[in-house]
Enzyme design. Structure first.
Site, mmCIF file in Angstrom:
data_model
loop_
_atom_site.group_PDB
_atom_site.id
_atom_site.type_symbol
_atom_site.label_atom_id
_atom_site.label_comp_id
_atom_site.label_asym_id
_atom_site.label_seq_id
_atom_site.Cartn_x
_atom_site.Cartn_y
_atom_site.Cartn_z
ATOM 1 N N ASP A 98 26.259 15.567 -34.755
ATOM 2 C CA ASP A 98 26.044 14.120 -34.875
ATOM 3 C C ASP A 98 26.452 13.374 -33.607
ATOM 4 O O ASP A 98 26.006 12.247 -33.385
ATOM 5 C CB ASP A 98 26.831 13.565 -36.060
ATOM 6 C CG ASP A 98 26.563 14.318 -37.347
ATOM 7 O OD1 ASP A 98 25.408 14.722 -37.557
ATOM 8 O OD2 ASP A 98 27.508 14.500 -38.145
ATOM 9 N N MET A 140 18.845 15.049 -38.818
ATOM 10 C CA MET A 140 20.222 14.787 -39.226
ATOM 11 C C MET A 140 20.899 13.798 -38.281
ATOM 12 O O MET A 140 20.266 13.231 -37.408
ATOM 13 C CB MET A 140 20.998 16.108 -39.280
ATOM 14 C CG MET A 140 20.689 16.964 -40.498
ATOM 15 S SD MET A 140 21.712 18.450 -40.514
ATOM 16 C CE MET A 140 21.532 18.921 -42.245
ATOM 17 N N GLU A 193 18.463 10.499 -40.773
ATOM 18 C CA GLU A 193 18.669 10.634 -42.212
ATOM 19 C C GLU A 193 19.407 9.454 -42.850
ATOM 20 O O GLU A 193 19.239 9.190 -44.043
ATOM 21 C CB GLU A 193 19.446 11.915 -42.511
ATOM 22 C CG GLU A 193 20.846 11.950 -41.904
ATOM 23 C CD GLU A 193 21.579 13.254 -42.176
ATOM 24 O OE1 GLU A 193 21.043 14.103 -42.913
ATOM 25 O OE2 GLU A 193 22.700 13.433 -41.642
#
Length: 314
Positions: A98, A140, A193
């Protein structure tokens, strides 16, 4: 959670367990978990109990001089609390696809995840062009849009949607219509997401409660607005596996060396970080005070806008 086992389930690192393949592997070989907070450890019947003292005792039983924690801001917050309560000497290494850990420009795994998402766009573009389709790629990133933004630019997306910038479906539809009028018969959309649906609600998977499904929700909304045939691809955990990129391998090893240097000189409660093309270290507290999300006025956002990519807000 080997430190909670009795006897402690630990492995002494050495050449006997690494034939050179670890450098080329994704994920973790340690069998670790991000669901086992020792302060609220899940037990039978869903009940949670505090097992932090067992964790601290387990660490003492290993005879280790210091603990090097590898993870994201959530893991660091827990580890720092454990270190403070158990007087454990702690150094942190940022690892999360991330890339939302504060005080570092890059975390281990981020570059590989971006590479996977970029390759997915490379593979989606030909079929989109062949069949006059709008392709939506859901990636993601948890609450940050770093993967979507970087991969979208690198992969030639026409629309990039990230949680840091509010969007309007009508704006996306206008952009796609503009592409058609200029002769483009397809469109590539990348969506993070955590981007909310048009009603402002984050879309979650029923089984796990984690983010997932915004790509399909967007397709339902954009279909009638654009009249286009839309297909959705959700990369999911494909982004977390496979051989790491050269840059992730480089950063990981540089982080590891610096972390060991910190231990050797007795400098703890620190996190190694990548800043200005160099490895530095920062107070661990600074790294976890707040997640590092995409700056809506930052360089990559300006780059995307300069390339004519829609962020859904125009």
């Amino acid at each position: 959670m080997g430190l909670l086992h009795r006897p402690v389930d630990d492995v002494e690192l050495g050449l006997n367990i690494d034939d050179g393949g670890l450098l080329r592997m994704g994920g973790t070989i340690l069998g670790t978990t991000n669901k086992g907070d020792p302060f609220a450890f899940p037990g039978p019947g869903g009940r949670k109990r505090d097992r932090s003292k067992e964790f601290i005792e387990g660490f003492r039983l290993t005879g280790a001089d210091a603990l090097i924690g590898v993870g994201g801001d959530g893991s660091f917050a827990i580890l720092r609390r454990l270190a403070q309560e158990g007087r454990i000497k702690l150094v942190g290494i940022p690892k999360t696809i991330d890339n939302d850990v504060g005080a570092t420009e890059s975390a281990i795994g981020y570059h590989t995840a971006v590479s996977v998402a970029t390759e997915a766009l490379d593979r989606l573009q030909p079929t989109a062009a062949s069949h006059d389709r709008v392709m939506i790629l859901e990636v993601m990133g948890r609450d940050a849009g770093h993967i979507a933004l970087a991969a979208g630019i690198a992969g030639g997306a026409h629309v990039i949607l990230i949680p840091e910038i509010a969007y309007k479906p009508a704006s996306i539809a206008r952009h796609i219509d503009g592409l058609r009028r200029r002769g483009r018969n397809f469109a590539l959309i990348v969506v993070a997401e955590a981007v909310p649906d048009p009603g402002g609600k984050r879309v979650r998977q029923r089984q796990t409660g984690t983010y997932g499904g915004i790509g399909h929700r967007l397709a339902e909304v954009l279909g009638p607005l654009t009249g286009a045939e839309i297909r959705v691809t959700v990369l999911g955990h494909v982004q977390r596996g496979g051989a790491p990129t050269w840059s992730d391998r480089l950063v990981a090893q540089a982080f590891g060396v610096h972390a060991m240097d910190l231990v050797a000189r007795g400098s703890f409660d620190r996190m190694v970080a990548w800043q200005n093309r160099a490895v530095v270290d920062v107070p661990l507290a600074d790294a976890i005070v707040a997640p590092q999300t995409v700056d809506p006025l930052g360089a990559l956002v300006r780059t995307a806008r300069g390339l004519g990519i829609s962020l859904g807000d125009g």
